[in-house]
Enzyme design. Structure first.
Site, PDB file in Angstrom:
ATOM      1  N   GLY A  66       0.831  -1.123   0.283  1.00 41.97           N
ATOM      2  CA  GLY A  66       0.100   0.047   0.008  1.00 41.97           C
ATOM      3  C   GLY A  66       0.703   1.116   0.003  1.00 41.97           C
ATOM      4  O   GLY A  66       2.318   1.197   0.124  1.00 41.97           O
TER       5      GLY A  66
ATOM      6  N   SER B 145      -0.516   3.912   5.074  1.00 42.00           N
ATOM      7  CA  SER B 145      -1.627   3.108   4.639  1.00 42.00           C
ATOM      8  C   SER B 145      -2.047   2.038   5.750  1.00 42.00           C
ATOM      9  O   SER B 145      -3.129   1.673   5.739  1.00 42.00           O
ATOM     10  CB  SER B 145      -1.796   2.574   3.426  1.00 42.00           C
ATOM     11  OG  SER B 145      -0.641   1.480   3.345  1.00 42.00           O
TER      12      SER B 145
ATOM     13  N   ALA C 211      13.851  -6.033  10.224  1.00 40.20           N
ATOM     14  CA  ALA C 211      13.885  -4.531   9.734  1.00 40.20           C
ATOM     15  C   ALA C 211      15.086  -4.295   8.801  1.00 40.20           C
ATOM     16  O   ALA C 211      16.226  -4.568   9.024  1.00 40.20           O
ATOM     17  CB  ALA C 211      14.066  -3.924  11.060  1.00 40.20           C
TER      18      ALA C 211
ATOM     19  N   HIS D 205       9.148   2.660  15.822  1.00 37.87           N
ATOM     20  CA  HIS D 205       9.031   1.072  15.538  1.00 37.87           C
ATOM     21  C   HIS D 205       9.194   0.238  16.654  1.00 37.87           C
ATOM     22  O   HIS D 205       8.552  -0.611  17.001  1.00 37.87           O
ATOM     23  CB  HIS D 205       9.451   0.770  14.050  1.00 37.87           C
ATOM     24  CG  HIS D 205       8.478   1.035  13.044  1.00 37.87           C
ATOM     25  ND1 HIS D 205       7.725   0.318  12.617  1.00 37.87           N
ATOM     26  CD2 HIS D 205       8.480   2.108  12.205  1.00 37.87           C
ATOM     27  CE1 HIS D 205       7.173   0.841  11.561  1.00 37.87           C
ATOM     28  NE2 HIS D 205       7.591   1.773  11.176  1.00 37.87           N
TER      29      HIS D 205
END
Length: 182
Positions: A9, A13, A34, A50
């Site tokens: 996306g 999103s 990651a 994150h």
């Protein structure tokens, strides 16, 4: 059919949030691979966010370039691997902040990833951006990057059993039609 899934996306999103939600429901081990590099203050802040919001118990493996090696290290039938994200992984190869692109290394690593996917015992959730819906970029390097990401997304999707398109935080999931051709 492959149990892997490509979650794709636009920016913001809900792709990473969707992958995290699926991972929270996984009964076994979860490894987040990651791919981001913390090369400027803004990216360092994103990475810190994150890390801070990642659920307790999720393992993290940093793999800005050697994604296939990270997937092999985590490969186990009881493990769910979240790759976040293919977009930045490609940036690290083709648009590094310092130095020249490593096109030969990219081709080799890309081939290794695509060859490895059907053989993995782990379920893998790939997060990637859909960047081809906007205007055509002016610079050749950026056009080349957008084209390469589009090809990578298509090739990964063909090796996944499911494709989820994220739009405004909403998931549209469907089986991949030609996954068996991979």
């Amino acid at each position: 059919m492959s149990a892997h899934e490509l979650i794709i996306g636009g920016q913001r999103s809900g792709k990473s949030r969707r992958a995290e939600k699926l991972a929270l429901a996984w009964p076994g081990r979860v490894v987040v691979v990651a791919t981001a590099l913390a090369l400027d203050a803004e990216m360092r802040a994103r990475i810190a966010h994150h890390r801070a919001t990642r659920p307790v118990g999720f393992e993290t493996l940093e793999a800005p370039l050697a994604l296939s090696t990270a997937l092999q290290q985590s490969d186990d039938a009881n493990t769910l691997v979240v790759v976040d994200c293919l977009t930045l992984w490609l940036v690290n190869w083709l648009m590094p902040m310092s130095g020249a692109p490593d096109t030969a290394g990219w081709r080799s690593e890309r081939a290794a990833l695509l060859d490895l996917l059907p053989r993995l015992k782990s379920r893998v959730l790939f997060v990637s951006n859909e960047v081809g819906w906007g205007v055509s970029p002016l610079g050749r390097e950026v056009r080349d990057y957008v084209d390469e990401l589009g090809r990578l997304n298509q090739d990964v999707a063909r090796r996944c059993g499911q494709l989820t398109l994220m739009v405004a935080g909403q998931a549209w999931t469907r089986p991949v039609e030609d996954a068996s051709d991979a």
